[in-house]
Scaffold this active site. Structure first.
Site, PDB file in Angstrom:
ATOM      1  N   CYS A 147       0.629  -1.201  -0.034  1.00 14.93           N
ATOM      2  CA  CYS A 147       0.060  -0.076   0.044  1.00 14.93           C
ATOM      3  C   CYS A 147       0.833   1.240  -0.025  1.00 14.93           C
ATOM      4  O   CYS A 147       0.485   2.410  -0.310  1.00 14.93           O
ATOM      5  CB  CYS A 147      -0.815  -0.177   1.177  1.00 14.93           C
ATOM      6  SG  CYS A 147      -0.118   0.018   2.826  1.00 14.93           S
ATOM      7  N   CYS A 180      -2.589  -2.794   8.708  1.00 11.74           N
ATOM      8  CA  CYS A 180      -1.980  -1.599   9.111  1.00 11.74           C
ATOM      9  C   CYS A 180      -1.560  -1.494  10.625  1.00 11.74           C
ATOM     10  O   CYS A 180      -0.520  -0.728  10.984  1.00 11.74           O
ATOM     11  CB  CYS A 180      -2.933  -0.475   9.165  1.00 11.74           C
ATOM     12  SG  CYS A 180      -4.007  -0.374   7.529  1.00 11.74           S
TER      13      CYS A 180
HETATM   14 FE1  FES Z   1      -1.452  -0.305   4.358  1.00 12.03          FE
HETATM   15 FE2  FES Z   1      -3.034   1.069   6.043  1.00 12.03          FE
HETATM   16  S1  FES Z   1      -3.437   0.817   3.945  1.00 12.03           S
HETATM   17  S2  FES Z   1      -1.116   0.379   6.201  1.00 12.03           S
END
Ligand code: FES
Length: 126
Positions: free
Chosen positions: A34, A103
């Site tokens: 991400c 996350c």
């Molecule tokens: Fe990857 Fe939050 S979307 S750490």
């Protein structure tokens, strides 16, 4: 996607945001899937985390997990800090939506790296 009140509280008003000049340890952790990236800075006194700050480029859940992680870690011994897990972080936030559980990985790992960075420096000085 519904966030808990605790997540929103830490996202909107993150604790310990910033950096420490001349930190005793720094931990860096990113998630290539991400692109989120976290730095944790610590000051150590009497084998405890005396101060902790974080800088982040990340999503709301990553900001909230990093913020609550700093609260969990502050004042802990280095051994206790090394035992803080992703689950502890998620629990402290009252849970995270499934797509956001990853996350929570950033914070605990970055903290462990900061502690290890400090321990390496101490070892090197001896
Ligand atoms: Fe990857 Fe939050 S979307 S750490």
């Amino acid at each position: 996607m519904m966030y808990s009140e605790k997540v929103l509280e830490h996202f909107l008003n993150p604790k310990n945001l910033g950096y420490i000049l001349e930190p005793d340890g720094v931990g860096k952790m990113g998630d290539p899937s991400c692109g989120d990236y976290l730095h944790i800075y610590i000051k150590v006194k009497d084998n405890r985390i005396a101060d902790i700050k974080f800088e982040i480029l990340g999503c709301p859940a990553a900001i909230a997990t990093s913020s609550v992680l700093t609260e969990l870690a502050e004042g802990k011994t280095l051994d206790e800090a090394l035992k803080i897990t992703d689950d502890d972080v998620v629990k402290a936030l009252g849970g995270l939506p499934d797509p956001k559980v990853h996350c929570s990985n950033l914070g605990a790992e970055a903290l462990h790296r900061a502690v290890e960075d400090y321990l390496d420096k101490v070892k090197f000085k001896k």
